[in-house]
Design a protein around this motif. Structure first.
Motif, PDB file in Angstrom:
ATOM      1  N   PHE A  34       0.844  -1.184   0.000  1.00  0.00           N
ATOM      2  CA  PHE A  34       0.000   0.000   0.000  1.00  0.00           C
ATOM      3  C   PHE A  34       0.887   1.243   0.000  1.00  0.00           C
ATOM      4  CE2 PHE A  34      -3.866  -2.295   0.982  1.00  0.00           C
ATOM      5  CZ  PHE A  34      -3.408  -3.402   1.680  1.00  0.00           C
ATOM      6  N   TYR A  36       0.703   5.267   1.057  1.00  0.00           N
ATOM      7  CA  TYR A  36      -0.054   6.267   1.788  1.00  0.00           C
ATOM      8  C   TYR A  36       0.645   7.612   1.677  1.00  0.00           C
ATOM      9  CZ  TYR A  36      -2.315   2.344   4.241  1.00  0.00           C
ATOM     10  OH  TYR A  36      -3.012   1.199   4.558  1.00  0.00           O
ATOM     11  N   GLN A  38       0.770  11.191   4.047  1.00  0.00           N
ATOM     12  CA  GLN A  38       0.386  11.708   5.351  1.00  0.00           C
ATOM     13  C   GLN A  38       0.799  13.167   5.464  1.00  0.00           C
ATOM     14  OE1 GLN A  38       2.245   9.973   8.892  1.00  0.00           O
ATOM     15  NE2 GLN A  38       0.256   9.997   9.907  1.00  0.00           N
ATOM     16  N   LEU A  44      -3.404   8.718   7.966  1.00  0.00           N
ATOM     17  CA  LEU A  44      -2.871   8.154   6.739  1.00  0.00           C
ATOM     18  C   LEU A  44      -3.925   8.230   5.640  1.00  0.00           C
ATOM     19  CD1 LEU A  44      -1.541   5.017   8.540  1.00  0.00           C
ATOM     20  CD2 LEU A  44      -0.081   6.776   7.563  1.00  0.00           C
ATOM     21  N   LEU A  46      -4.764   6.716   2.147  1.00  0.00           N
ATOM     22  CA  LEU A  46      -4.397   5.668   1.197  1.00  0.00           C
ATOM     23  C   LEU A  46      -4.436   6.221  -0.219  1.00  0.00           C
ATOM     24  CD1 LEU A  46      -3.736   2.651   0.675  1.00  0.00           C
ATOM     25  CD2 LEU A  46      -6.204   2.273   0.470  1.00  0.00           C
ATOM     26  N   PHE A  91       4.722  13.510   3.215  1.00  0.00           N
ATOM     27  CA  PHE A  91       5.365  12.316   3.753  1.00  0.00           C
ATOM     28  C   PHE A  91       4.680  11.122   3.102  1.00  0.00           C
ATOM     29  CE2 PHE A  91       8.140  10.226   6.457  1.00  0.00           C
ATOM     30  CZ  PHE A  91       7.540   9.391   7.396  1.00  0.00           C
ATOM     31  N   ILE A  93       4.420   7.071   2.711  1.00  0.00           N
ATOM     32  CA  ILE A  93       4.748   5.846   3.448  1.00  0.00           C
ATOM     33  C   ILE A  93       4.194   4.638   2.708  1.00  0.00           C
ATOM     34  CG2 ILE A  93       4.764   4.737   5.708  1.00  0.00           C
ATOM     35  CD1 ILE A  93       3.646   7.224   6.941  1.00  0.00           C
ATOM     36  N   ARG A  97       1.866  -6.173   3.215  1.00  0.00           N
ATOM     37  CA  ARG A  97       1.115  -7.226   3.887  1.00  0.00           C
ATOM     38  C   ARG A  97       1.611  -8.547   3.330  1.00  0.00           C
ATOM     39  NH1 ARG A  97      -5.082  -7.064   2.700  1.00  0.00           N
ATOM     40  NH2 ARG A  97      -5.066  -5.287   4.098  1.00  0.00           N
ATOM     41  N   GLU A 104      -2.348  -7.639   9.280  1.00  0.00           N
ATOM     42  CA  GLU A 104      -1.476  -6.576   9.781  1.00  0.00           C
ATOM     43  C   GLU A 104      -0.555  -6.087   8.687  1.00  0.00           C
ATOM     44  OE1 GLU A 104      -1.325  -9.684  11.374  1.00  0.00           O
ATOM     45  OE2 GLU A 104       0.760 -10.169  11.807  1.00  0.00           O
ATOM     46  N   GLN A 105      -0.269  -4.792   8.774  1.00  0.00           N
ATOM     47  CA  GLN A 105       0.600  -4.165   7.785  1.00  0.00           C
ATOM     48  C   GLN A 105       1.895  -3.743   8.465  1.00  0.00           C
ATOM     49  OE1 GLN A 105      -1.215  -1.084   5.358  1.00  0.00           O
ATOM     50  NE2 GLN A 105      -3.205  -2.037   5.560  1.00  0.00           N
ATOM     51  N   PHE A 107       4.954  -1.136   8.023  1.00  0.00           N
ATOM     52  CA  PHE A 107       5.212   0.116   7.337  1.00  0.00           C
ATOM     53  C   PHE A 107       6.697   0.361   7.133  1.00  0.00           C
ATOM     54  CE2 PHE A 107       1.148   2.313   7.035  1.00  0.00           C
ATOM     55  CZ  PHE A 107       0.352   1.544   7.868  1.00  0.00           C
ATOM     56  N   GLY A 108       6.998   0.988   6.001  1.00  0.00           N
ATOM     57  CA  GLY A 108       8.344   1.489   5.793  1.00  0.00           C
ATOM     58  C   GLY A 108       8.544   2.751   6.611  1.00  0.00           C
ATOM     59  N   PRO A 109       9.768   3.240   6.683  1.00  0.00           N
ATOM     60  CA  PRO A 109      10.068   4.421   7.497  1.00  0.00           C
ATOM     61  C   PRO A 109       9.593   5.728   6.883  1.00  0.00           C
ATOM     62  CG  PRO A 109      12.044   3.618   6.443  1.00  0.00           C
ATOM     63  CD  PRO A 109      10.989   2.614   6.152  1.00  0.00           C
TER      64      PRO A 109
ATOM     65  N   GLN B  33      -6.955  -3.888  14.143  1.00  0.00           N
ATOM     66  CA  GLN B  33      -5.536  -3.749  14.421  1.00  0.00           C
ATOM     67  C   GLN B  33      -5.275  -2.402  15.089  1.00  0.00           C
ATOM     68  OE1 GLN B  33      -4.341  -4.042  10.246  1.00  0.00           O
ATOM     69  NE2 GLN B  33      -6.209  -5.246  10.228  1.00  0.00           N
ATOM     70  N   TYR B  35      -2.059   0.408  15.790  1.00  0.00           N
ATOM     71  CA  TYR B  35      -0.720   0.841  15.405  1.00  0.00           C
ATOM     72  C   TYR B  35      -0.337   2.050  16.248  1.00  0.00           C
ATOM     73  CZ  TYR B  35      -1.562  -1.893  11.146  1.00  0.00           C
ATOM     74  OH  TYR B  35      -1.841  -2.908  10.258  1.00  0.00           O
ATOM     75  N   HIS B  42       7.120   6.314  11.709  1.00  0.00           N
ATOM     76  CA  HIS B  42       6.117   5.657  10.890  1.00  0.00           C
ATOM     77  C   HIS B  42       5.263   4.733  11.759  1.00  0.00           C
ATOM     78  CE1 HIS B  42       9.544   2.890  11.097  1.00  0.00           C
ATOM     79  NE2 HIS B  42       8.668   1.918  10.948  1.00  0.00           N
ATOM     80  N   PRO B  43       4.073   4.387  11.301  1.00  0.00           N
ATOM     81  CA  PRO B  43       3.222   3.509  12.112  1.00  0.00           C
ATOM     82  C   PRO B  43       3.864   2.143  12.320  1.00  0.00           C
ATOM     83  CG  PRO B  43       1.960   4.590  10.375  1.00  0.00           C
ATOM     84  CD  PRO B  43       3.406   4.841  10.082  1.00  0.00           C
ATOM     85  N   PHE B  45       2.997  -1.682  13.852  1.00  0.00           N
ATOM     86  CA  PHE B  45       1.929  -2.603  14.228  1.00  0.00           C
ATOM     87  C   PHE B  45       2.084  -3.004  15.688  1.00  0.00           C
ATOM     88  CE2 PHE B  45      -1.148  -5.878  13.813  1.00  0.00           C
ATOM     89  CZ  PHE B  45      -0.656  -7.008  14.446  1.00  0.00           C
ATOM     90  N   GLN B  48      -3.296  -7.351  16.788  1.00  0.00           N
ATOM     91  CA  GLN B  48      -4.522  -7.614  16.046  1.00  0.00           C
ATOM     92  C   GLN B  48      -5.461  -8.410  16.940  1.00  0.00           C
ATOM     93  OE1 GLN B  48      -4.847  -8.717  11.675  1.00  0.00           O
ATOM     94  NE2 GLN B  48      -5.152 -10.725  12.590  1.00  0.00           N
ATOM     95  N   PHE B  88      -3.382   4.570  16.183  1.00  0.00           N
ATOM     96  CA  PHE B  88      -4.385   4.341  15.140  1.00  0.00           C
ATOM     97  C   PHE B  88      -5.015   2.973  15.317  1.00  0.00           C
ATOM     98  CE2 PHE B  88      -3.449   7.848  12.328  1.00  0.00           C
ATOM     99  CZ  PHE B  88      -2.096   8.088  12.470  1.00  0.00           C
TER     100      PHE B  88
END
Lengths: 116, 111
Positions: A34, A36, A38, A44, A46, A91, A93, A97, A104-105, A107-109, B33, B35, B42-43, B45, B48, B88
């Motif tokens: 995904f 996003y 921000q 976030l 999408l 930003f 991001i 998944r 759950e996802q 995330f990259g930095p 979930q 976060y 960054h978010p 996790f 869940q 979140f």
């Protein structure tokens, strides 16, 4: 486990140029990624959903010709901001998944893009 | 469309006080979930929840999933300055691939 990298972390570019952002899942195969956007102190937003080997699905209001997404492999997705303008500064991001069916996802930095 | 709502939008607490953020979905969720996003980060996790009425704990954090699987809460006991950030909640889109995120609750902790 479940590490996602993103490159570059920061980029400053001139208006009219294009910028490519890479998102990699380092220790797992990501069937879905995904992208996003921000804004400061906001949630976030999408932009698009990317599945390996198929075209990305863009959210309403996101220009697919401006934000090119390529999910070339199970570990790499790229976002190219074409003909960037100052209002594209944000930003960005990515998240990934895995194929396990879990939701759950990871995330990259993030990449902070500034267009001058 | 499907929505996930979170309250409060932000909360200021004194270190040591408890904190709770609430999440409500417009539809029944198969899972929810949570976060955490630190300032400038960054978010990440956290957890869940899948089962109706499920309660899970992670140290000082307690997560609950409502019986109807439409709401959830995150409770932090005795907040610390390291708890600062935005929390979140998120749930899967019904019949789709996306994850719907709440707007987040920003937690400020004063030492």
């Amino acid at each position: 486990g479940a590490v996602v990298s993103q490159h570059p972390s920061r980029v400053i570019c001139k208006s009219g140029t294009s910028v490519k952002i890479e998102c990699r899942s380092l220790d797992f195969q990501a069937t879905t990624m995904f992208w996003y956007r921000q804004f400061p102190k906001q949630s976030l937003m999408l932009m698009a959903t990317s599945n390996e080997g198929s075209k990305a699905t863009y959210e309403q209001g996101v220009e697919k010709d401006k934000f090119l997404i390529n999910h070339a492999s199970l570990t790499l997705s790229t976002l190219t901001v074409t003909s960037a303008h100052p209002e594209d500064s944000s930003f960005y991001i990515c998240s990934a998944r895995g194929a396990s069916g879990s939701y759950e996802q990871y995330f990259g930095p993030g990449t902070r893009l500034t267009v001058t | 469309g499907q929505q996930v709502m979170q309250i409060p939008q932000y909360q200021h607490v004194q270190e040591g006080e408890d904190f709770t953020t609430y999440c409500n979905s417009s539809t029944t969720l198969s899972n929810i979930q949570w976060y955490k996003q630190r300032p400038g980060g960054h978010p990440v996790f956290l957890i869940q929840l899948v089962k109706s009425g499920e309660v899970k704990k992670q140290k000082r954090l307690t997560f609950q999933f409502g019986e109807a699987k439409k709401n959830s809460s995150l409770h932090i006991t005795a907040t610390q300055t390291t708890d600062v950030g935005t929390y979140f909640c998120a749930g899967p889109e019904t019949g789709g691939f996306k994850t719907i995120f709440g707007a987040g609750t920003r937690l400020f902790v004063k030492a």
